[in-house]
Design a protein around this motif. Structure first.
Motif, short mmCIF file in Angstrom:
data_model
loop_
_atom_site.label_atom_id
_atom_site.label_comp_id
_atom_site.label_asym_id
_atom_site.label_seq_id
_atom_site.Cartn_x
_atom_site.Cartn_y
_atom_site.Cartn_z
N GLN A 84 32.42 41.66 -106.99
CA GLN A 84 31.97 40.07 -107.23
C GLN A 84 32.68 39.19 -106.19
O GLN A 84 33.89 39.11 -106.17
CB GLN A 84 32.33 39.62 -108.61
CG GLN A 84 31.78 40.45 -109.84
CD GLN A 84 30.30 40.05 -109.75
OE1 GLN A 84 29.71 39.11 -109.61
NE2 GLN A 84 29.22 40.94 -110.37
N LEU A 85 31.88 38.62 -105.31
CA LEU A 85 32.39 37.87 -104.29
C LEU A 85 32.37 36.35 -104.93
O LEU A 85 31.57 35.84 -105.41
CB LEU A 85 31.42 37.98 -102.97
CG LEU A 85 31.39 39.28 -102.36
CD1 LEU A 85 30.26 39.24 -101.38
CD2 LEU A 85 32.61 39.87 -101.81
N ASP A 86 33.49 35.98 -104.47
CA ASP A 86 33.77 34.44 -105.09
C ASP A 86 32.95 33.65 -103.73
O ASP A 86 33.65 33.72 -102.73
CB ASP A 86 35.18 34.12 -104.87
CG ASP A 86 35.61 32.54 -105.52
OD1 ASP A 86 34.79 32.15 -106.04
OD2 ASP A 86 36.87 32.35 -105.26
N PRO A 87 32.03 32.89 -104.19
CA PRO A 87 31.59 31.98 -103.04
C PRO A 87 32.65 31.04 -102.49
O PRO A 87 32.29 30.78 -101.13
CB PRO A 87 30.40 31.27 -103.67
CG PRO A 87 30.69 31.48 -105.33
CD PRO A 87 31.68 32.44 -105.41
N VAL A 88 33.33 30.33 -103.18
CA VAL A 88 34.62 29.74 -102.48
C VAL A 88 35.42 30.44 -101.45
O VAL A 88 35.44 30.06 -100.44
CB VAL A 88 35.61 29.05 -103.37
CG1 VAL A 88 36.43 28.03 -102.70
CG2 VAL A 88 34.60 28.23 -104.37
N VAL A 90 34.40 33.03 -99.81
CA VAL A 90 33.52 33.47 -98.66
C VAL A 90 33.37 32.30 -97.84
O VAL A 90 33.72 32.42 -96.39
CB VAL A 90 32.04 33.81 -99.18
CG1 VAL A 90 30.97 34.03 -98.02
CG2 VAL A 90 32.15 35.23 -100.01
N LEU A 91 33.21 31.21 -98.42
CA LEU A 91 33.18 30.04 -97.35
C LEU A 91 34.35 29.63 -96.66
O LEU A 91 34.38 29.27 -95.70
CB LEU A 91 32.79 28.71 -98.22
CG LEU A 91 31.25 28.80 -98.74
CD1 LEU A 91 30.93 27.51 -99.52
CD2 LEU A 91 30.05 29.05 -97.69
N GLU A 92 35.32 29.81 -97.64
CA GLU A 92 36.74 29.72 -96.76
C GLU A 92 36.88 30.58 -95.56
O GLU A 92 37.64 30.40 -94.73
CB GLU A 92 37.87 29.69 -97.80
CG GLU A 92 37.97 28.44 -98.97
CD GLU A 92 38.96 28.85 -100.03
OE1 GLU A 92 39.50 30.02 -100.12
OE2 GLU A 92 39.39 27.99 -100.61
N ASP A 93 36.78 31.74 -95.99
CA ASP A 93 36.71 32.97 -94.73
C ASP A 93 35.84 32.56 -93.44
O ASP A 93 36.46 32.63 -92.35
CB ASP A 93 36.30 34.26 -95.32
CG ASP A 93 37.36 34.86 -96.19
OD1 ASP A 93 38.70 34.14 -96.44
OD2 ASP A 93 37.06 35.75 -96.92
N LYS A 94 34.73 31.90 -93.88
CA LYS A 94 33.84 31.43 -92.71
C LYS A 94 34.05 30.41 -92.08
O LYS A 94 34.52 30.11 -91.00
CB LYS A 94 32.46 31.32 -93.47
CG LYS A 94 31.55 32.35 -93.68
CD LYS A 94 30.15 32.10 -94.11
CE LYS A 94 29.18 33.29 -94.40
NZ LYS A 94 27.97 32.86 -94.55
N ARG A 100 39.14 29.55 -85.83
CA ARG A 100 39.61 30.40 -84.91
C ARG A 100 38.78 30.52 -83.80
O ARG A 100 39.09 30.46 -82.36
CB ARG A 100 39.70 31.88 -85.43
CG ARG A 100 41.16 32.07 -86.09
CD ARG A 100 41.26 33.43 -86.50
NE ARG A 100 41.52 33.74 -87.64
CZ ARG A 100 40.67 34.38 -88.53
NH1 ARG A 100 39.66 34.90 -88.37
NH2 ARG A 100 40.79 34.39 -90.19
N GLU A 101 37.36 30.59 -83.85
CA GLU A 101 36.43 30.59 -82.80
C GLU A 101 36.41 29.17 -81.94
O GLU A 101 36.57 29.18 -80.70
CB GLU A 101 35.12 30.82 -83.15
CG GLU A 101 34.19 30.98 -82.12
CD GLU A 101 32.71 31.67 -82.59
OE1 GLU A 101 31.87 31.61 -81.70
OE2 GLU A 101 32.78 32.30 -83.63
N LEU A 102 36.58 28.15 -82.76
CA LEU A 102 36.89 26.77 -81.97
C LEU A 102 37.91 26.46 -81.26
O LEU A 102 37.93 26.42 -80.07
CB LEU A 102 36.75 25.88 -83.07
CG LEU A 102 36.93 24.30 -82.67
CD1 LEU A 102 35.70 23.88 -81.84
CD2 LEU A 102 37.22 23.28 -83.69
N VAL A 103 39.09 27.28 -81.76
CA VAL A 103 40.42 27.34 -81.13
C VAL A 103 40.25 28.05 -79.82
O VAL A 103 40.60 27.38 -78.63
CB VAL A 103 41.62 27.72 -81.69
CG1 VAL A 103 42.91 28.00 -80.76
CG2 VAL A 103 41.98 26.57 -82.78
#
Length: 158
Positions: A84-88, A90-94, A100-103
């Motif tokens: 069961q994936l917690d949508p919050v 998942v979004l926090e991970d994204k 990180r990619e922006l930096v």
């Protein structure tokens, strides 16, 4: 002399039996605990024996291979529970990955800007050097022409 040799043989046999018992216990621990990897290095850590000493015995490697195949078989046969994936989450991970990619790209951009400035400075120096040497060449050609003219005049006088 025979007695002394026999003492060494007895000691070596006791050490061999003790190490065998340690290996059996370590293999049992690895078999019982899935978090322990079935490797010779792990056996070395559990027994205190050197990896080469373990490798010279064929049976520990065979037992480790059996454990590996057992674990693979168990993993294939046991159904994987649907997570069961917690949508919050998942979004926090994204979001974290995006940060990180922006930096990364920001730092890459700064590095590129520094490199561009350095290249522009090098280009400016080369342009200045080229102009200097073109002027020097022009002056030397004029001097050479004047000297050639003077030499011609001196030849005519002689």
């Amino acid at each position: 002399m025979m007695l002394m040799n026999n003492n060494f043989d007895d000691k070596n046999q006791r050490d061999f039996d003790l190490n065998t018992e340690r290996l059996v216990q370590a293999i049992d621990k690895v078999r019982a605990n899935n978090s322990l990897p079935p490797t010779i290095s792990q056996l070395s850590k559990l027994t205190g024996m050197h990896r080469n000493a373990i490798s010279k015995r064929a049976w520990p490697s065979l037992k480790l291979k059996e454990i590996k195949t057992e674990r693979i078989r168990k993993a294939e046969t046991s159904p994987q529970p649907a997570k069961q994936l917690d949508p919050v989450k998942v979004l926090e991970d994204k979001l974290e990955n995006a940060k990180r990619e922006l930096v990364y790209w920001f730092n890459k951009n700064l590095d590129n800007e520094k490199q561009i400035k350095q290249l522009e400075q090098n280009l400016h120096r080369m342009t200045d050097a080229r102009s200097y040497y073109e002027n020097t060449l022009k002056q030397e050609r004029i001097k050479t022409s004047e000297l050639t003219t003077q030499i011609s005049i001196l030849k005519e006088l002689l």
